[in-house]
Write an enzyme that holds these catalytic residues in place. Structure first.
Site, PDB file in Angstrom:
ATOM      1  N   HIS A 101     -16.824  16.316 -65.453  1.00 58.58           N
ATOM      2  CA  HIS A 101     -16.043  17.506 -65.761  1.00 58.58           C
ATOM      3  C   HIS A 101     -14.599  17.161 -66.094  1.00 58.58           C
ATOM      4  O   HIS A 101     -14.005  17.731 -67.010  1.00 58.58           O
ATOM      5  CB  HIS A 101     -16.097  18.465 -64.562  1.00 58.58           C
ATOM      6  CG  HIS A 101     -15.455  19.779 -64.819  1.00 58.58           C
ATOM      7  ND1 HIS A 101     -16.087  20.796 -65.503  1.00 58.58           N
ATOM      8  CD2 HIS A 101     -14.231  20.256 -64.474  1.00 58.58           C
ATOM      9  CE1 HIS A 101     -15.279  21.838 -65.571  1.00 58.58           C
ATOM     10  NE2 HIS A 101     -14.150  21.542 -64.956  1.00 58.58           N
TER      11      HIS A 101
ATOM     12  N   HIS B  75     -17.354  28.166 -67.112  1.00 59.56           N
ATOM     13  CA  HIS B  75     -17.486  28.218 -65.665  1.00 59.56           C
ATOM     14  C   HIS B  75     -18.945  28.528 -65.351  1.00 59.56           C
ATOM     15  O   HIS B  75     -19.257  29.442 -64.588  1.00 59.56           O
ATOM     16  CB  HIS B  75     -16.523  29.248 -65.053  1.00 59.56           C
ATOM     17  CG  HIS B  75     -15.715  28.670 -63.934  1.00 59.56           C
ATOM     18  ND1 HIS B  75     -15.409  29.348 -62.793  1.00 59.56           N
ATOM     19  CD2 HIS B  75     -15.168  27.440 -63.784  1.00 59.56           C
ATOM     20  CE1 HIS B  75     -14.687  28.573 -62.002  1.00 59.56           C
ATOM     21  NE2 HIS B  75     -14.533  27.407 -62.577  1.00 59.56           N
TER      22      HIS B  75
END
Lengths: 264, 762
Positions: B64, B115
């Site tokens: 990430h 998200h």
């Protein structure tokens, strides 16, 4: 700390938000209170300016009303609606000044509470009743038709009784409730100022969208008239006939009403 | 020292302790590191890492944060940028968000992020903090956020778990975004079973600033103070980046719910105002938001982008939970926090602004020129690293990739189902379908009015906000993606996504200027997924170059798969365009009686991957052909039409083709039209069904006032772009009248269009 030291860096300078012309309305100073979590404060200031008046920034923590002629408590989620919408804001130092100045008859300070501002006014006991969660439990944003029931308040003189307007509504806790005796009293004294037309959007008792105090200087409503003041950025429709794209400006009258009332 | 501090100090793994106990085992695997990555950390440090150092490396080297699998491909976005494309770029990729010059001294910054994983685990908070995170990225650039939009993808509309996600995610976005006072001006809502275990929750934010106000995330000036402010640090979101966003879901593992952050929109709203006041008063030298990897990320990035060193006392961090270990404090992803660098002279001014907004802050340390990031815990060194090795020198993987073996079979399987005999019923079926139905049920839960500058919002093609009240200068934004097209051909799918967003922005009348992307894919460890990713980046970078619009920033979300099933490759592409005056924006519906309705572009038999095929359970063949030169011409026509007042309505053709566009244009203001398809069918040699449902690119429908028809036709002729008059606006009959085929009253169409979402979720 005085509120003149508050610098909210914005697009467009708030300090210079005076009226469009030098007419008598431009001399009227309308304060807009910013709490932590206020959202529509700049919009309310723009509405005052478009109506021809002068908008003045007020800070919740101040003790000075800066000699404004009227006050708007704008929409938003002051203090995040924590505890209960408006429950914390009502204790702001400036609210004490406002409550005092707004009480005492028809010559008292005109105060308008929009959405969260309405919630604050009920918490401050300037207006009766309360707002609970919408009966469908969702946040709802839509263009709402209202009927002006009382055109004699300080904030509705530019309308006529029975006139309809289209004004955006946007809230989560918009359901107006009060006990039956209070509701009867509001109806009996003509203090229901706005009523929802064409469907009750949130379950409010007796379709009530806005009310006033006895003297008519304090008005609170859930829909947002400051979002229907500028052609091109308002609702797609108006109760007055066909308008251009986002051309609805039915809310402007609320702001011109108070300016004209104060000019006499 | 208090007894409590003594006992906490007792277990702290200091640098000295690490040197003294080289053989001690650390839980690197549980933190998501591979053995070789762990060994490399040891090599960099020349010793085993301390527990706190391991925590920092594990989050910063996660997929990430480090883009370790995608980096080698993403370089193309930079490599394929020409000088002409850089013309409007004030800040490019690499900062929190790119900044684009829109003229008159104004700039905008925008970015789209994912998200996805948190939103599946905890829909409300996951979606809410997605909005919060992207908004803080915008603030970090020195901009005032002015709008948000949310491209959303869910599983099948009738799956029992979908309602949980839809309700939670929509309420979370509304609950957070509405409380920030940011108008939500667009986005997408798509349903497809392929997203069942992995909904895609992307969030875009746009902010506005003056050129001179651009802020960058770096810690310069030795002796300057480092301050953490905003919410307190708690135990939420620990490992959000490393454990949650960088792994696939597996039902056999324990719940990852504690890895999801919890949002407080009120704290964020106050933080926005407070930061803007800091900027205006010029009291911060550098600023960075705390998102993924929290303090680990902020300290290492600020230090390595500045003078290279920083000294921090970690016990100064204000905590929500006093039992947190140093490692947890470094990894926590508690929301609504910012870190800034302040000169000693400005400390008092900084504190005054904090006090006015009642924002908590704590001075953590100072900028140094040692080239080392030193973090102490009560005076003892627990981190001593070169910040570059944490923030920038993470592992880079050239993951193996190859074209999926199944692709030939899928591409050969073209859509050839029998055509419906009843076109009227087919249009109603399409417009009531989950993907083409009205999204009012979702968007009515978002505030589109706040700030008073929204000139267009959903359901129009692009969201438009005014930037300058004096001149009307403003921006348009649209996001688009088509996972089915990308599944059939990831290279073309990415180009098609860009083309559609570009076309949408031009349809609103704005000049397309810049791109932000959010690339949602399955596991990079699957060579077939990695091929899809590589093809997507190549396609998007090529198309950006051809259209002359640069990628200014974005986000990669990998591991979007549950069990062995990956989502469709879904590159969400956001295009930003500029208006000299938003007053001339074009709405997506007609209103004036008698205006001529024209179709721009040509229609071919292109139903593979279409919404109609999807509705009938088919996904195969090749996506529609794309001609980017034609798209450029079409965009120029649409922008000119807006500028010269030649059209009163425009809508681009994409999913659902002409049938969807005619329906939506009529429903926008509830005004009907008479449409004739014969000439179109004859010219393009297609039948009426194909005319209505094909998804050929490079097309738009416009409504032209009678007085402008000659000028309009002349312009299309001059640009050699096909246009055909297909009908006329008819205010008398509230119906869509397809002459020779059917008459569809708008009431009936509206009922079908608007009933679907309330029926499933109402």
């Amino acid at each position: 700390m005085t509120s003149t030291s508050i610098e909210t860096p914005l697009i467009g300078d708030l300090q210079s938000m005076t009226g469009n012309d030098d007419g008598p309305l431009a001399a009227v100073r309308v304060g807009v209170v910013t709490f932590p979590g206020s959202l529509d404060d700049r919009d309310a200031m723009r509405a005052i300016r478009l109506a021809g008046g002068s908008a003045v920034e007020l800070w919740h923590g101040d003790h000075d009303l800066q000699e404004v002629d009227a006050v708007i408590i704008p929409g938003g989620f002051s203090y995040g609606d924590y505890l209960r919408a408006g429950a914390i804001s009502r204790f702001a130092p400036l609210m004490e000044q406002i409550t005092q100045a707004a009480t005492g008859g028809a010559d008292a300070l005109p105060v308008l509470g929009i959405c969260n501002g309405f919630q604050i006014l009920t918490e401050a006991h300037l207006l009766p009743g309360s707002m609970i969660k919408n009966e469908h439990l969702h946040f709802l944003c839509r263009d709402q038709r209202l009927r002006v029931e009382n055109a004699d308040t300080h904030w509705t003189g530019e309308y006529w009784a029975g006139e309809e307007v289209v004004i955006p509504l946007k809230n989560q806790d918009g359901q107006f409730v009060a006990d039956n005796r209070t509701l009867d009293e509001l109806e009996g004294e003509g203090r229901v100022v706005f009523r929802y037309v064409g469907g009750n959007p949130n379950g409010s008792r007796r379709n009530i969208a806005g009310i006033s105090n006895t003297a008519g200087n304090v008005v609170g409503l859930m829909p947002h008239p400051e979002h229907a003041v500028e052609a091109g950025f308002g609702p797609d429709s108006s109760a007055r006939g066909e308008v251009g794209l986002r051309g609805g400006t039915d809310g402007l009258g609320i702001f011109t009403s108070v300016l004209r009332k104060l000019v006499g | 020292m208090t007894a409590e501090a003594m006992s906490r100090k007792f277990n702290i793994d200091t640098v000295a302790n690490a040197e003294a106990t080289p053989g001690q085992d650390l839980p690197w695997a549980a933190l998501g590191l591979t053995e070789s990555e762990y060994r490399r950390i040891g090599e960099i440090l020349g010793r085993r890492p301390t527990g706190a150092e391991l925590a920092m490396y594990s989050v910063m080297w996660s997929e990430h944060c480090s883009y370790k699998s995608s980096k080698v491909h993403l370089r193309q976005f930079g490599d394929k940028v020409t000088d002409a494309m850089k013309e409007h770029l004030l800040v490019g990729i690499g900062e929190n968000a790119g900044v684009v010059d829109i003229g008159d001294g104004w700039a905008v910054t925008f970015k789209v992020e994912s998200h996805n994983h948190p939103s599946f685990v905890e829909p409300y908070q996951g979606a809410a903090t997605g909005v919060g995170g992207i908004v803080r990225d915008i603030i970090s650039m020195g901009a005032r956020p002015v709008a948000v939009m949310d491209p959303l993808r869910f599983g099948a509309i009738d799956h029992p778990d979908t309602a949980r996600l839809v309700h939670g995610i929509v309420a979370g976005i509304g609950g957070y975004g509405n409380s920030l006072g940011l108008p939500n001006i667009g986005g997408e809502v798509v349903f497809d079973a392929v997203y069942q275990g992995n909904p895609l929750v992307n969030a875009l934010a746009v902010g506005v600033l003056r050129h001179e106000d651009i802020r960058l995330a770096n810690a310069s000036g030795t002796g300057n103070r480092v301050v953490l402010f905003g919410a307190r640090t708690g135990g939420d979101g620990i490992g959000g980046a490393s454990v949650l966003a960088s792994e696939s879901f597996d039902s056999s593992k324990p719940s990852k719910r504690p890895a999801v952050q919890v949002g407080d929109p009120f704290a964020e709203k106050v933080l926005i105002e407070c930061c803007l006041e800091l900027f205006k008063a010029s009291v911060v030298e550098g600023i960075q938001d705390l998102g993924a990897a929290g303090i680990s990320c902020a300290t290492s990035e600020l230090a390595s982008n500045g003078d290279g060193g920083m000294h921090v006392e970690l016990t100064n961090v204000l905590l929500r939970d006093p039992s947190l270990t140093p490692g947890e404090i470094l990894m926590s992803e508690s929301q609504e926090r910012m870190m800034a660098v302040v000169t000693p002279e400005n400390v008092t001014a900084f504190e005054a602004i904090m006090d006015r907004w009642a924002v908590e802050y704590s001075w953590l340390g100072e900028v140094t020129d040692t080239g080392r990031l030193i973090i102490e815990w009560d005076g003892e060194t627990i981190v001593d690293v070169d910040p570059r090795t944490v923030a920038h020198d993470g592992p880079v993987y050239e993951r193996p990739y190859h074209r999926p073996s199944w692709l030939d079979r899928v591409q050969a399987d073209a859509f050839d189902a029998e055509q419906p005999t009843d076109l009227r019923a087919a249009v109603l079926e399409l417009m009531a379908s989950p993907n083409m139905c009205s999204k009012d049920w979702v968007t009515d839960q978002f505030d589109r009015y706040v700030q008073g500058n929204t000139a267009l919002a959903m359901p129009d093609d692009a969201g438009v906000v005014r930037v300058d009240e004096e001149t009307g200068l403003g921006v348009a934004i649209s996001t688009d993606a088509n996972g089915r097209y990308s599944y059939l051909d990831p290279y073309e799918g990415a180009r098609l996504a860009l083309a559609e967003a570009y076309r949408n922005v031009a349809t609103s009348g704005a000049e397309p200027l810049a791109v932000s992307d959010c690339l949602n894919f399955g596991s990079p460890e699957d060579p077939e997924v990695m091929w899809q990713f590589a093809e997507t980046v190549r396609g998007l970078a090529d198309a950006c170059q051809e259209l002359g619009v640069p990628v200014t920033g974005g986000n990669v979300s990998l591991y979007n798969q549950t069990g062995g099933v990956a989502v469709h490759p879904t590159p969400v592409v956001g295009v930003l365009g500029v208006f000299d005056d938003v007053a001339r924006r074009t709405p997506s519906g007609w209103r004036e009686d008698g205006q001529a309705i024209y179709l721009l572009g040509t229609t071919k038999d292109e139903l593979d991957g279409s919404e109609w095929a999807n509705l009938h359970g088919h996904l195969g063949g090749r996506p529609p052909a794309l001609d980017l030169a034609a798209e450029k011409t079409l965009a120029a026509i649409l922008v000119n039409c807006s500028r010269d007042g030649m059209i009163d309505a425009a809508h681009d053709l994409s999913e659902g083709g002409l049938a969807a566009v005619l329906s939506e244009m009529a429903l926008r203001f509830g005004v009907g039209a008479r449409i004739g398809l014969d000439e179109l069918c004859e010219r393009d040699r297609i039948d009426a069904f194909t005319a209505l449902f094909s998804e050929s690119q490079g097309r738009a429908v416009v409504a032209v006032p009678r007085s402008e028809e000659v000028r309009y036709n002349d312009m299309c002729t001059a640009r050699n772009y096909p246009t055909l008059r297909i009908g006329v606006v008819d205010t008398e009959n509230e119906a869509l009248d397809l002459q020779g085929y059917f008459n569809l009253p708008l009431d009936q169409l509206r009922e079908a269009h608007q009933g679907t979402l309330p029926r499933h979720f109402g």
